[in-house]
Enzyme design. Structure first.
Site, PDB file in Angstrom:
ATOM      1  CB  ILE A   1      -0.999  -0.004   1.253  1.00  0.00           C
ATOM      2  CG1 ILE A   1      -1.772  -1.265   1.012  1.00  0.00           C
ATOM      3  CG2 ILE A   1      -1.692   1.226   1.478  1.00  0.00           C
ATOM      4  CD1 ILE A   1      -2.807  -1.475   2.132  1.00  0.00           C
TER       5      ILE A   1
ATOM      6  CG  ASP B   1       9.218  -0.601   4.667  1.00  0.00           C
ATOM      7  OD1 ASP B   1      10.111  -1.479   5.143  1.00  0.00           O
ATOM      8  OD2 ASP B   1       8.243  -0.869   4.271  1.00  0.00           O
TER       9      ASP B   1
ATOM     10  CB  CYS C   1       4.396   0.629   9.080  1.00  0.00           C
ATOM     11  SG  CYS C   1       3.758   1.670  10.491  1.00  0.00           S
ATOM     12  N   PRO C   2       2.463  -2.104   9.452  1.00  0.00           N
ATOM     13  CG  PRO C   2       3.507  -3.989   9.349  1.00  0.00           C
ATOM     14  CD  PRO C   2       3.608  -2.871   8.772  1.00  0.00           C
TER      15      PRO C   2
ATOM     16  CB  THR D   1      -5.277   4.460   5.148  1.00  0.00           C
ATOM     17  OG1 THR D   1      -4.093   4.299   4.959  1.00  0.00           O
ATOM     18  CG2 THR D   1      -5.858   5.820   4.702  1.00  0.00           C
ATOM     19  CB  SER D   2      -1.870   1.756   8.731  1.00  0.00           C
ATOM     20  OG  SER D   2      -1.288   0.389   8.691  1.00  0.00           O
ATOM     21  NE  ARG D   3      -5.322  -3.800  11.072  1.00  0.00           N
ATOM     22  CZ  ARG D   3      -6.005  -3.764   9.941  1.00  0.00           C
ATOM     23  NH1 ARG D   3      -6.142  -2.519   9.380  1.00  0.00           N
ATOM     24  NH2 ARG D   3      -6.058  -4.905   9.099  1.00  0.00           N
TER      25      ARG D   3
ATOM     26  CG  ASP E   1     -10.332   4.079   6.372  1.00  0.00           C
ATOM     27  OD1 ASP E   1     -11.560   4.615   6.104  1.00  0.00           O
ATOM     28  OD2 ASP E   1      -9.859   3.115   6.199  1.00  0.00           O
TER      29      ASP E   1
ATOM     30  CD  GLU F   1     -11.054   0.046  12.952  1.00  0.00           C
ATOM     31  OE1 GLU F   1     -10.410   0.890  12.701  1.00  0.00           O
ATOM     32  OE2 GLU F   1     -11.257  -1.017  12.315  1.00  0.00           O
TER      33      GLU F   1
ATOM     34  CG  HIS G   1     -11.374  -0.269   8.538  1.00  0.00           C
ATOM     35  ND1 HIS G   1     -10.600  -0.810   9.808  1.00  0.00           N
ATOM     36  CD2 HIS G   1     -10.744  -0.873   7.620  1.00  0.00           C
ATOM     37  CE1 HIS G   1      -9.694  -1.645   9.338  1.00  0.00           C
ATOM     38  NE2 HIS G   1      -9.764  -1.582   7.834  1.00  0.00           N
TER      39      HIS G   1
HETATM   40  P1  NAI Z   1       2.900  -4.775   3.694  1.00  0.00           P
HETATM   41  O1  NAI Z   1       2.905  -6.034   4.689  1.00  0.00           O
HETATM   42  O2  NAI Z   1       2.696  -5.067   2.126  1.00  0.00           O
HETATM   43  O3  NAI Z   1       3.663  -3.573   3.775  1.00  0.00           O
HETATM   44  C1  NAI Z   1       3.950  -3.168   5.358  1.00  0.00           C
HETATM   45  C2  NAI Z   1       5.373  -2.554   5.185  1.00  0.00           C
HETATM   46  O4  NAI Z   1       5.674  -1.982   6.461  1.00  0.00           O
HETATM   47  C3  NAI Z   1       6.454  -3.482   4.764  1.00  0.00           C
HETATM   48  O5  NAI Z   1       7.264  -3.138   3.740  1.00  0.00           O
HETATM   49  C4  NAI Z   1       7.264  -3.631   6.060  1.00  0.00           C
HETATM   50  O6  NAI Z   1       8.588  -3.849   6.097  1.00  0.00           O
HETATM   51  C5  NAI Z   1       6.911  -2.162   6.553  1.00  0.00           C
HETATM   52  N1  NAI Z   1       7.298  -2.233   8.078  1.00  0.00           N
HETATM   53  C6  NAI Z   1       7.037  -3.134   9.160  1.00  0.00           C
HETATM   54  N2  NAI Z   1       7.602  -2.977  10.298  1.00  0.00           N
HETATM   55  C7  NAI Z   1       7.785  -1.422  10.113  1.00  0.00           C
HETATM   56  C8  NAI Z   1       8.159  -0.378  10.995  1.00  0.00           C
HETATM   57  N3  NAI Z   1       8.448  -0.740  12.231  1.00  0.00           N
HETATM   58  N4  NAI Z   1       8.493   0.646  10.398  1.00  0.00           N
HETATM   59  C9  NAI Z   1       8.123   1.120   9.092  1.00  0.00           C
HETATM   60  N5  NAI Z   1       7.882   0.297   8.307  1.00  0.00           N
HETATM   61  C10 NAI Z   1       7.736  -1.125   8.834  1.00  0.00           C
HETATM   62  O7  NAI Z   1       1.286  -4.395   4.017  1.00  0.00           O
HETATM   63  P2  NAI Z   1       0.135  -3.606   3.249  1.00  0.00           P
HETATM   64  O8  NAI Z   1      -0.627  -4.332   2.363  1.00  0.00           O
HETATM   65  O9  NAI Z   1       1.049  -2.260   2.437  1.00  0.00           O
HETATM   66  O10 NAI Z   1      -0.508  -3.070   4.648  1.00  0.00           O
HETATM   67  C11 NAI Z   1       0.087  -2.185   5.528  1.00  0.00           C
HETATM   68  C12 NAI Z   1      -1.243  -2.089   6.298  1.00  0.00           C
HETATM   69  O11 NAI Z   1      -2.293  -1.522   6.000  1.00  0.00           O
HETATM   70  C13 NAI Z   1      -1.662  -3.393   6.988  1.00  0.00           C
HETATM   71  O12 NAI Z   1      -1.090  -3.732   8.248  1.00  0.00           O
HETATM   72  C14 NAI Z   1      -3.013  -2.887   7.487  1.00  0.00           C
HETATM   73  O13 NAI Z   1      -2.878  -2.881   8.903  1.00  0.00           O
HETATM   74  C15 NAI Z   1      -3.484  -1.816   6.859  1.00  0.00           C
HETATM   75  N6  NAI Z   1      -4.517  -1.931   5.743  1.00  0.00           N
HETATM   76  C16 NAI Z   1      -5.720  -1.253   6.006  1.00  0.00           C
HETATM   77  C17 NAI Z   1      -6.747  -1.238   5.116  1.00  0.00           C
HETATM   78  C18 NAI Z   1      -7.898  -0.246   5.333  1.00  0.00           C
HETATM   79  O14 NAI Z   1      -8.966  -0.562   4.581  1.00  0.00           O
HETATM   80  N7  NAI Z   1      -7.770   0.834   5.913  1.00  0.00           N
HETATM   81  C19 NAI Z   1      -6.899  -2.306   4.100  1.00  0.00           C
HETATM   82  C20 NAI Z   1      -5.670  -3.131   4.109  1.00  0.00           C
HETATM   83  C21 NAI Z   1      -4.687  -3.087   4.843  1.00  0.00           C
END
Ligand code: NAI
Length: 341
Positions: free
Chosen positions: A164, A183, A214-215, A241-243, A267, A272, A304
Site C-alpha cells: 500500500i 521502511d 506500516c503494520p 489508513t493502516s491501524r 480511516d 473502532e 475503515h
Molecule cells: P505490507 O506487508 O505489504 O507492507 C507493510 C510494510 O511495512 C512492509 O514493507 C514492512 O517492511 C513495513 N514495516 C514493518 N515494520 C515497520 C516499521 N516498524 N516501520 C516502518 N515500516 C515497517 O502491508 P500492506 O498491504 O501495505 O498493508 C499495510 C497495512 O495497511 C496493513 O498492516 C493493514 O494494517 C493496513 N490496511 C488497511 C486497510 C484499510 O481498509 N484501511 C486495508 C488493508 C490494509
C-alpha cells in the site's frame, strides 16, 4: 499434523458479515460450492459458540481471535482461520500453531484502493471539498474558509512502503511532491523514481504530510505520540489508513487543540471495533475520544472504508476461497505471504 482430504462440501462460517460480504462471497462460491454460514456478530469468546460442525472460520479486521477463542475453535475441530483482510494483529498465531489450526490471509487485494483513499483524504482535508459540496447546495458561493495549499512541491513522508505504501508513494510522486520514506526494507523501484529513504526522525521533522502504511505490532504501537509529534512541523497533516493503535489518540487530540497538527485524516481508530461497520445514528456514543475527534473542523474520519472498492471485494472473495481450497486439498498455499501459520 497431516490434513485429511475433505471431499464433501466443507463448511465456512463468516463472522462480522455485512450485506456486501454475502453478495461477493456467494457470487464467487459458485466455483467452490462450499456451505456458507453467515453471522453478523463479531467473533469473540461468546459468539464462538455459534459455529456448528464448521471446517473454516472466515474473519475480518475487528474479530477477536485470541487464545481463548482459538482453544474453542480447536475443540470444535475447526481446521482453518481464513482472514479476509491483510492485517492480522487480531489473531494469536502462536496459539493457532499450538492447535494445528492453519491461518491464512489476503496479503494484497487492491493496494491501490487503500492508497487512493489516503490521497482522497489528503485532497479533502486540503481543499475542503466536503464543505464546498454542502455550501453550494445552500447557494452559498463564498470562498471564505476554503483556502488550501498546492500539494505540488510539498514534502510527503511515507512510513511503511509495502504494497500500500508503495502505491501511495507513486501517487504522491505523480502529484509532484518530494517523497521521503521509511521502511525496514527500502524498495529499489521507489528509489529509482526519486523516493528518498530517510530515518523516521527525518520524516517527522521534514514532512508537510505524513501517511502511515506500516503494520501494527509491538514496535509500531503508538508510533505517533507526544514525543514524535513534537518533532513534526507546525500544521502538519497526518493520515492513518493502516491501524488505529499506530496513533496515541489522546496525544493527537492534544496536538490538534494546540494547532500543532493542522489536519488529521483517519480511516482507522483504536477503539473502532465498538463503532465501525454499524449504524449508530440513533445511539448515544460513549466514546469521548472519537466524539472529540469528530468535533474538529480539520479532522476527517472515515469508517475503515479505504479497502472498499469493487475490485478489492472481488479479489478478497477469490483469494480467500483459493486459500481455503489450497489448504483443504494440499495443506499449503503457493503464495507464501498468504499463509501465516
Ligand atoms: P505490507 O506487508 O505489504 O507492507 C507493510 C510494510 O511495512 C512492509 O514493507 C514492512 O517492511 C513495513 N514495516 C514493518 N515494520 C515497520 C516499521 N516498524 N516501520 C516502518 N515500516 C515497517 O502491508 P500492506 O498491504 O501495505 O498493508 C499495510 C497495512 O495497511 C496493513 O498492516 C493493514 O494494517 C493496513 N490496511 C488497511 C486497510 C484499510 O481498509 N484501511 C486495508 C488493508 C490494509
Amino acid at each position: 499434523m497431516k490434513n485429511t482430504h475433505i471431499t464433501i462440501k466443507p463448511k465456512v462460517a463468516f463472522f462480522s458479515t455485512q450485506t456486501y460480504d454475502k453478495t461477493f462471497f456467494e457470487k464467487y462460491n459458485l466455483d467452490f460450492e462450499y456451505q456458507l454460514d453467515f453471522f453478523e456478530s463479531q467473533l469473540n469468546e461468546q459468539t464462538v459458540t455459534l459455529i456448528n460442525n464448521v471446517d473454516v472460520v472466515c474473519v475480518f479486521v475487528n474479530d477477536i481471535v485470541n487464545a481463548e477463542v482459538i482453544k474453542q475453535l480447536a475443540e470444535q475441530n475447526v481446521k482453518i482461520i481464513a482472514l479476509r483482510c491483510a492485517g492480522f494483529n487480531n489473531v494469536d498465531l502462536e496459539e493457532a500453531k499450538k492447535h494445528h489450526i492453519k491461518v491464512c490471509r489476503v496479503p494484497a487485494y487492491s493496494p491501490e484502493a487503500v492508497a487512493e483513499h489516503a490521497m482522497a483524504m489528503i485532497l479533502t482535508l486540503n481543499r475542503k471539498t466536503h464543505k464546498a459540496y454542502n455550501r453550494v447546495r445552500e447557494q452559498n458561493f463564498s470562498l471564505n474558509g476554503l483556502l488550501g495549499f498546492d500539494l505540488h512541491g510539498k514534502t510527503v513522508g511515507v512510513i511503511g512502503t509495502g504494497n500500500i505504501g508503495k502505491a501511495f508513494a507513486k501517487i504522491v510522486n505523480g502529484f509532484g511532491c518530494k517523497v521521503l520514506a521509511f521502511d525496514l526494507v527500502p524498495d529499489e523501484e521507489l528509489e529509482k523514481i526519486g523516493v528518498t529513504y530517510v530515518s523516521l526522525e527525518t520524516i517527522f521533522k521534514e514532512s508537510d504530510v505524513i501517511s502511515l502504511h506500516c503494520p501494527l505490532n509491538e514496535k509500531t504501537k503508538y508510533l505517533i505520540n507526544k514525543e514524535t509529534i513534537s518533532m513534526m512541523k507546525n500544521n502538519v497533516m497526518l493520515i492513518n489508513t493502516s491501524r488505529g493503535a499506530l496513533i496515541d489518540t489522546s496525544d493527537v487530540i492534544h496536538a490538534l487543540k494546540k494547532g500543532k497538527i493542522g489536519y488529521l485524516g483517519i480511516d482507522v481508530y483504536e477503539q473502532e471495533e465498538k463503532l465501525f461497520f454499524k449504524d449508530h445514528s440513533e445511539d448515544i456514543i460513549e466514546d469521548d475520544k472519537i466524539q472529540r475527534l469528530m468535533s474538529f473542523p480539520n479532522v476527517l474520519v472515515t469508517a475503515h472504508q479505504a479497502f472498499f472498492t469493487n475490485e478489492a471485494l472481488t479479489q478478497i472473495a477469490l483469494v480467500t476461497f483459493n486459500n481455503i481450497e489450497s489448504l483443504l486439498t494440499q495443506n499449503d498455499i503457493d503464495n507464501k505471504a498468504a499463509l501465516l501459520a
